[in-house]
Design a protein around this motif. Structure first.
Motif, short mmCIF file in Angstrom:
data_model
loop_
_atom_site.label_atom_id
_atom_site.label_comp_id
_atom_site.label_asym_id
_atom_site.label_seq_id
_atom_site.Cartn_x
_atom_site.Cartn_y
_atom_site.Cartn_z
N PHE A 65 35.97 53.54 -34.88
CA PHE A 65 35.89 52.96 -36.42
C PHE A 65 34.88 52.06 -36.52
CE2 PHE A 65 36.68 49.70 -39.38
CZ PHE A 65 36.95 50.29 -40.44
N ALA A 89 31.82 52.61 -38.96
CA ALA A 89 31.78 51.70 -40.05
C ALA A 89 30.32 50.95 -40.02
CB ALA A 89 32.88 50.52 -40.03
N GLN A 141 35.79 58.93 -40.88
CA GLN A 141 36.97 57.89 -41.10
C GLN A 141 38.15 58.76 -41.90
OE1 GLN A 141 36.55 55.18 -40.04
NE2 GLN A 141 34.71 54.04 -40.36
N TYR A 142 37.75 59.65 -42.56
CA TYR A 142 39.23 60.28 -43.00
C TYR A 142 39.74 60.97 -41.96
CZ TYR A 142 36.83 60.05 -47.83
OH TYR A 142 35.79 59.81 -48.79
N LEU A 149 39.88 59.89 -39.18
CA LEU A 149 40.94 58.62 -38.24
C LEU A 149 42.13 58.40 -39.16
CD1 LEU A 149 38.14 56.13 -37.10
CD2 LEU A 149 39.71 57.39 -35.70
N GLN A 181 41.09 46.85 -41.95
CA GLN A 181 39.63 47.46 -41.56
C GLN A 181 39.26 48.43 -42.42
OE1 GLN A 181 40.62 49.60 -37.93
NE2 GLN A 181 40.44 47.81 -36.79
N PHE A 182 40.01 49.50 -43.14
CA PHE A 182 39.77 50.60 -43.93
C PHE A 182 39.23 49.88 -45.21
CE2 PHE A 182 41.58 52.67 -40.51
CZ PHE A 182 40.75 53.63 -40.31
N ILE A 242 38.14 56.31 -49.65
CA ILE A 242 38.53 55.75 -48.06
C ILE A 242 39.92 54.62 -48.52
CG2 ILE A 242 38.25 53.86 -46.38
CD1 ILE A 242 35.04 54.84 -46.56
#
Lengths: 170, 99, 793
Positions: free
Chosen positions: A14, A18, A51-52, A54, B5-6, B43
Motif C-alpha cells: 500500500f 500510495a 489499491q482496488y 488491495l 490509510q485509504f 478509493i
C-alpha cells in the motif's frame, strides 16, 4: 485468518503504491508538458487499480484498467494531439493566479485530515472479509440500483450525442 | 491495514486534484485534474465498502467510472470546439460567461 | 393474505370491477395526451376528439366506481369503518427503499374524481367552440388532457410520492395553459408568476413529505406493513398516539404551506387573479373548480396529520382556520374593486377556497369536501358564462364597465345560468351553495370557533354584495362599449363617469391577447347568444348548481345526508393483527392488497362516538378522527340567509345609484373623501402584496448578496492578486486604500452609493474565469466543511 506477514506485505504494498500515486498526482498538476501529464496520470490510475485490488474489489480494478487506462487516456492523448498543444515544454500551462489553489487545497486537506483522524482513528479494516464477486456486483446493479443504472445509460447516450454534435465540423 | 490509510490517500489525491483545477489554464489539464478527484472518491467508496462489508460501494464506483468516461468525452469535444474557434485551449480566454 | 381480522357476517365488504380498477382512470387521459401530441394535428377535429373521448371514458369509470362504492358503504352498518380500496405496486426502488404506485379509493377520492372528470368533459366540449381556429388548438387540448391525467392521478394516489407526481403535472399544465397566448408579455408574466408562486409553496410539500416519511416509516412498516409515504399509513400513524408532536407539527405546517400556494390562500393568493390571463376554459377548469382545490384536497386527504399536527378542535384557534378566515375576507374585499369580470370570479374563488380551508381547520371535514363538490359546478358555470359573454357579446373583452351591461336581453341562456350560479355561490336556499357553505359556517361555530363563524357570515355578506355588483354591471343597466355594438378600438365613450379607470391597468391583459389570434369574425356583430356547444355545458352546470346540494341536504333530515354516509370516513378503531412481509420482497407477488379487511362492529347504536383523535387507540388503529356535526337549526339558516339578502339588496341599491342614476353623492366618492380614497387605493393595489414580494423581499435578499459579493471581489480577491504580485510594501498601501478608505469611509459615505450601484453589483464577480469560479467553489466548500468539523469535534 490471514497471516501477520501477509498483512505486513499488504501494508508495504500500500505505502509503496500510495507514494508513487501521490508523486504521480503532483507531477500531473505541476509538469510543464501536457503529454507528460497524461503519462503521469496513467501512473496514478494504475496505482488506483492496484489499491482496488488491495481493497478486494477485483471487478472495479479491471474496469478501471480497461476504461481509464484503455479508453480515457487514449481520449486524452487524442485531445492533446488534435489541439496541437506543444509536445515539448510549455510555460503557459498555469493561470496567472495559480497560487490561489495552494491555500484552498491546503485548507481542504487540513479539514479532511482532522475529520478523518477524528472519525476513524486507528480503526482496522476487516482482514477476513470475503472477496466481492462479480456476480454480487451485478446483482446489485440490476437489482436495487437499477434506477441509477437507467439514469446512467441515459447520461451516456446524451454524452455520446453531445460529443458528436459538439465536435462535428459543419 | 487501517481504514484511514485509504481515506488519507483519497484525501491527498482529492486536494491535489482541487489544486490542479484551480491552478491550471490548459483545459485538457483541468480535465485530468478532475479525473484525479473522481479517482480519490472511488478509493474512498471501496474502502468504506470493505469496512462495512457491503457491495454498494462497488456499484457506485462503477457508476462513477462510467460517468467519468462520459464527462471526458463531452469535455474533450468542448475543448476541440474551443480550439477550432480560438486556436487556443486556455481557459482564461473563455470569458463569455462574464456577466 | 397474512392479514387476519375479525370479520362478522354483516361486515363483508362488496367491491366491483370499477372500484378495483380505479387506477385506470388517470391512465385514460394520459394515453389520450400522447395520442393528441403524436396524431392530433392529423385528425379531423385536430385532436380534441381524443381529449373529449378520454374524459368521457374517465367519467364513466369514475361513475361506475362511485356507484360500486355506494353499494359497498350501504352493505355495512352505519357505524362500521369502510375500508378504502387500496392497491399498491412497486413503482421504482433504489437501494432498499421502494416507492409504490397504486390507488387509494374512498369516498373523498371518488367525489373529486367524478367532479374532475365531469367538469373536464364539459370544459373540453366548450373549448372546441371557444378556441375554434386558435393556432395552438391541438396543444391546448393536449395540455388540458394532461392536466386531467395529473389531477386524477393525484386524487387516486396511494402515497405521497404519487400525489406529488400529479401535483407537479398540474403545476406544469397550469403554467402552459396560462401562457397559452404567450406572444403577449402579460400572459407570460402571469404564467411565470403562477409557476413561481406555487413552486414557493411546493417546497413545503417536499419538506413535509420527507419529514413525515422519516418520522412515520418505522411505525407504519411495523404495524401496517406499508411505507411512511402511504396515505393510509400516515393517517393511522398520526392518530396512533405514538407520533412525536414536533415531527407531526413540522410536517403538517410544511404541507399546509404547499396548500397555501396551490389553493391560493393568503398570503400566496396573488398568482390566482393574474392566472386569469389564460383562456377562459382554463380559468374555469384549472383555476376555479379543480386544480386550486388540490390544496384543500391534500388537507382533507391526510386529515389526521393536520388534525394532530395543528391541534384542530383542541384549541380555539389554529394555523389553518386563521389562514382560511383571513383569505375569505381579504379576497372578498378585493373583488369589489375589480372591473374585469374574470378577476371578480377569481377573487371569489380565493374567498371560497378560504371557506373550505376554514372548515377543515375547524373540524368541519365533510362540509368542506361538500363545498369543493358544489363550488366546482357553480364556479365553473360562472366562468364559462363569462367566457360566453366575451366570446359572443363583448368582443373578447372582460371589462364589465366598458364593454358590458344590459346583456340579459341578448343572452337569455347565459343570463339564466349566471343568475342560478350566482344564487348558488351566495348561498341562497335551495341552491347548492346554501347547503355546503351554511354547513361550514354552522359547524365552525358549533365546534367553538365563534370568531370564525362571524368571519364566515361577513364573507357571506361580501360575497352576495360583490356578486350582485358584477351581475348588475354585466346584465343590467344600459349596454356599453362592445356590448352596445361598438368596435373594440373605437374608444370608450361611456366610461367618462367611471372613477375607477385610473386603477384599471390590468383590465385588458387577457383579452388583448385573445384579439390578436385571428378570429375577428365577430367584429361586426352586436351581442348575441352563443352557440349550443357553449350553452349546453352551461345548462348542465347550472342544473347541477341547483341540484348538487341535495346530495347532503342537512336541513331535510338525516335521510338526505347521503354524502355524510358515503364520503366521510368513520372514526372507528380497526383491528390489525399480524403484519405481513413487505410487499414484493421475494418477487413472487408484486400485487398485494395491503388493506386489512377487518372491521369492528360498533357496540352501540345511535350517536355513537369513538375516541379516535382524542386519545390513542389501545389496540388497532384509527384512520379518521371523530368530528362534530352541528345539528341543523332553521333559526341559524335564517340568520345567514338574511345576511345574504341584505348584502344583495344593499349592493343592488348602491349599484343603481352609482352606475345608472350616477348619484352625485356617490360617484367619485373615493376621490373626494381621503379615508375612502386611501382604502380604495389599498384595495386596488391588492394590499401592496405584490410590491412586498417583488420590491421588498426579493431586493432585500438579492441586493445584500450582490453587494457582499461585489465587496469580496473588489477588496479580497483582487487585493490578494495585486498584493502578492506587487509585493509586501504595497500591501500596506492596499490596506490603507481598501480597509481604511473603502471600508471605513465607505461605510459612512457609501450606504447611499452602494444602493445605487447595486444593480450592476453582481456583475464583476461574474468574471467569466472558470478557475476563479472553481477557487470560490472549493474554498467555500472547504470553509463550510471546516465549520462542520469544528462543531462536531
Amino acid at each position: 485468518m490471514i497471516a501477520a506477514d501477509l498483512l505486513v506485505a499488504q501494508n508495504i504494498g500500500f505505502y509503496l503504491i500510495a507514494a508513487i500515486m501521490v508523486f504521480g498526482a503532483f507531477s500531473v498538476v505541476t509538469t510543464r508538458n501536457v503529454v507528460h501529464a497524461a503519462l503521469w496520470l496513467v501512473v496514478v490510475l494504475a496505482g488506483a487499480a492496484a489499491q482496488y485490488i488491495l481493497l478486494a474489489a477485483e471487478f472495479v480494478a479491471v474496469t478501471q484498467v480497461l476504461v481509464y487506462i484503455g479508453a480515457v487516456m487514449v481520449l486524452f492523448l487524442f485531445g492533446t494531439m488534435l489541439t496541437r498543444a506543444r509536445i515539448g515544454t510549455d510555460s503557459e500551462l498555469n493561470n496567472k493566479n495559480w497560487f490561489m489553489g495552494i491555500p484552498v487545497a491546503v485548507l481542504l486537506l487540513a479539514t479532511l485530515i482532522i475529520a478523518l483522524n477524528d472519525g476513524f482513528g486507528d480503526e482496522q479494516l476487516p482482514t477476513d472479509a470475503p472477496v466481492v464477486t462479480t456476480q454480487q456486483v451485478s446483482d446489485q446493479i440490476f437489482g436495487p440500483y437499477l434506477l441509477p443504472f437507467w439514469a446512467l445509460s441515459f447520461v451516456l447516450l446524451a454524452a455520446t450525442i453531445g460529443a458528436i454534435v459538439l465536435a462535428r465540423r459543419d | 491495514m487501517l481504514v484511514n490509510q485509504f481515506l488519507m490517500l483519497g484525501a491527498i489525491l482529492f486536494c491535489i486534484g482541487v489544486y490542479g483545477v484551480i491552478a491550471r489554464k490548459n483545459a485538457v489539464l483541468v480535465l485530468m485534474s478532475i479525473e484525479l478527484i473522481l479517482n480519490s472518491v472511488n478509493i474512498n467508496l471501496l474502502a468504506f465498502s470493505l469496512r462495512n462489508g457491503s457491495t454498494d460501494g462497488h456499484t457506485f464506483a462503477l457508476y462513477i467510472i462510467a460517468v467519468a468516461a462520459a464527462e471526458v468525452g463531452v469535455g474533450l469535444a468542448m475543448v476541440l470546439l474551443m480550439y477550432r474557434n480560438r486556436r487556443s485551449v486556455g481557459l482564461d480566454e473563455l470569458s463569455e460567461m462574464k456577466g | 393474505m397474512l392479514v387476519q381480522a375479525t370479520e362478522t357476517a354483516e361486515t363483508v365488504l362488496t367491491s366491483g370491477w370499477f372500484l378495483d380498477h380505479a387506477y385506470i382512470i388517470p391512465l385514460i387521459p394520459a394515453v389520450a395526451f400522447f395520442l393528441i401530441i403524436f396524431f392530433g394535428k392529423r385528425m379531423p377535429m385536430k385532436g380534441s376528439e381524443f381529449g373529449i373521448a378520454s374524459m368521457v371514458g374517465a367519467l364513466v369509470f369514475s361513475g361506475g366506481a362511485a356507484y360500486q362504492w355506494i353499494q359497498r358503504v350501504n352493505g355495512v352498518s352505519e357505524e362500521a369503518f369502510v375500508e378504502p380500496v387500496i392497491k399498491s405496486w412497486t413503482w421504482w426502488q433504489n437501494g432498499g427503499f421502494s416507492f409504490g404506485i397504486g390507488q387509494h379509493i374512498d369516498g373523498l377520492s371518488l367525489t373529486i374524481l367524478v367532479v374532475v372528470a365531469f367538469i373536464s368533459t364539459l370544459v373540453q366540449i366548450y373549448s372546441t367552440e371557444y378556441l375554434h381556429g386558435d393556432r395552438r388548438y391541438t396543444h391546448f387540448f393536449a395540455s388540458l388532457t394532461l392536466f386531467s391525467a395529473g389531477m386524477l392521478n393525484m386524487v387516486v394516489a396511494e402515497n405521497m410520492i404519487q400525489l406529488i407526481l400529479g401535483w407537479e403535472i398540474m403545476g406544469l399544465c397550469s403554467f402552459m395553459l396560462i401562457g397559452h397566448w404567450w406572444e403577449d408579455g402579460a400572459n407570460s408574466r402571469a404564467a411565470l408568476k403562477a409557476f413561481f408562486t406555487t413552486r414557493t409553496g411546493d417546497i413545503g410539500l417536499l419538506v413535509g413529505t420527507s419529514v413525515l416519511f422519516f418520522a412515520a416509516n418505522d411505525w407504519t412498516q411495523k404495524n401496517l406493513g406499508v411505507s411512511g409515504f402511504s396515505i393510509r399509513g400516515l393517517s393511522a400513524w398520526a392518530l396512533s398516539g405514538t407520533a412525536g408532536q414536533a415531527a407531526i407539527t413540522v410536517g403538517a405546517v410544511a404541507l399546509f404551506i404547499a396548500c397555501i400556494g396551490k389553493s391560493g390562500q393568503f398570503p400566496l393568493h396573488t398568482w390566482l387573479p393574474d392566472a386569469m390571463a389564460g383562456p377562459t376554459p382554463v380559468s374555469s377548469l384549472l383555476h376555479s373548480s379543480t386544480m386550486v382545490v388540490a390544496g384543500v384536497f391534500l388537507v382533507a386527504r391526510v386529515y389526521p396529520v393536520f388534525f394532530e399536527g395543528m391541534n384542530i378542535l383542541g384549541t380555539n384557534v389554529n394555523f389553518i382556520v386563521v389562514i382560511g378566515g383571513v383569505t375569505i375576507v381579504i379576497a372578498a374585499a378585493l373583488a369589489f374593486v375589480q372591473t374585469d369580470i374574470k378577476k371578480v370570479l377569481a377573487y371569489s374563488t380565493v374567498s371560497q377556497l378560504g371557506y373550505m380551508m376554514m372548515g377543515l381547520g375547524a373540524g368541519a371535514w365533510l362540509p368542506a369536501v361538500f363545498h369543493i363538490f358544489t363550488h366546482a359546478f357553480f364556479k365553473a358555470c360562472l366562468f364559462l358564462a363569462a367566457g360566453s359573454i366575451s366570446h359572443s357579446a363583448s368582443h373578447h373583452s372582460f371589462d364589465m364597465k366598458k364593454d358590458m351591461g344590459g346583456l340579459r336581453k341578448f343572452m337569455p341562456i347565459t343570463f339564466t345560468t349566471w343568475i342560478i350560479s350566482t344564487l348558488a355561490l351566495c348561498g341562497v336556499f335551495p341552491f347548492s351553495g346554501f347547503f355546503s357553505k351554511d354547513e361550514i359556517i354552522d359547524n365552525v361555530g358549533y365546534s367553538g370557533y365563534s370568531l370564525f363563524m362571524v368571519i364566515g357570515l361577513v364573507g357571506a355578506f361580501l360575497t352576495a354584495a360583490y356578486m350582485t355588483r358584477a351581475t348588475y354591471l354585466t346584465f343590467f343597466g344600459s349596454p356599453r362599449g362592445a356590448a352596445a355594438g361598438e368596435h373594440h378600438d373605437e374608444g370608450h365613450g361611456h366610461d367618462a363617469h367611471d372613477s375607477h379607470d385610473a386603477h384599471d391597468a390590468h383590465g385588458h391583459d387577457a383579452h388583448d391577447a385573445h384579439d390578436s389570434h385571428g378570429h375577428d369574425d365577430h367584429a361586426s356583430h352586436g351581442p348575441r347568444e352563443s352557440g349550443p356547444l357553449i350553452t349546453i355545458p352551461l345548462i348542465i352546470l347550472a342544473t347541477l348548481a341547483i341540484g348538487s346540494g341535495l346530495l347532503n341536504a342537512v336541513p331535510f333530515g338525516e335521510n338526505w345526508e347521503n354524502l355524510k354516509k358515503w364520503v366521510e370516513p368513520r372514526a372507528e378503531v380497526v383491528n390489525v393483527t399480524g403484519v405481513k412481509e413487505p410487499s414484493g420482497s421475494h418477487g413472487e407477488s408484486r400485487f398485494v392488497l395491503t388493506a386489512p379487511s377487518g372491521v369492528v362492529a360498533a357496540e352501540e347504536g345511535g350517536h355513537h362516538k369513538s375516541d379516535c383523535g382524542k386519545k390513542a387507540p389501545e389496540s388497532g388503529v384509527c384512520y379518521a378522527p371523530q368530528l362534530n356535526h352541528a345539528p341543523f337549526k332553521w333559526s341559524k339558516a335564517a340568520l345567514s340567509l338574511g345576511i345574504v339578502f341584505a348584502g344583495m339588496i344593499i349592493s343592488w341599491l348602491l349599484c343603481v345609484q352609482l352606475y345608472t342614476r350616477k348619484n352625485k353623492a356617490l360617484v367619485g366618492l373615493t376621490q373626494r373623501n381621503k379615508v375612502l380614497g386611501a382604502g380604495y387605493a389599498f384595495l386596488a393595489n391588492k394590499y401592496y402584496l405584490d410590491h412586498l414580494y417583488e420590491k421588498v423581499i426579493v431586493r432585500s435578499i438579492a441586493y445584500p448578496i450582490s453587494r457582499g459579493a461585489y465587496w469580496i471581489n473588489q477588496n479580497v480577491l483582487d487585493g490578494i492578486v495585486n498584493g502578492a504580485g506587487i509585493g509586501s510594501r504595497k500591501i500596506a498601501g492596499w490596506v490603507y486604500r481598501n480597509v481604511d478608505q473603502r471600508v471605513v469611509d465607505g461605510a459612512v459615505n457609501g450606504a447611499g452609493n452602494a444602493a445605487q450601484g447595486a444593480g450592476g453589483a453582481l456583475q464583476p464577480v461574474q468574471s467569466g474565469k472558470v478557475n476563479q469560479y472553481g477557487a470560490l467553489l472549493f474554498g467555500a466548500a472547504a470553509i463550510g466543511a471546516l465549520v462542520l468539523v469544528i462543531i462536531n469535534t
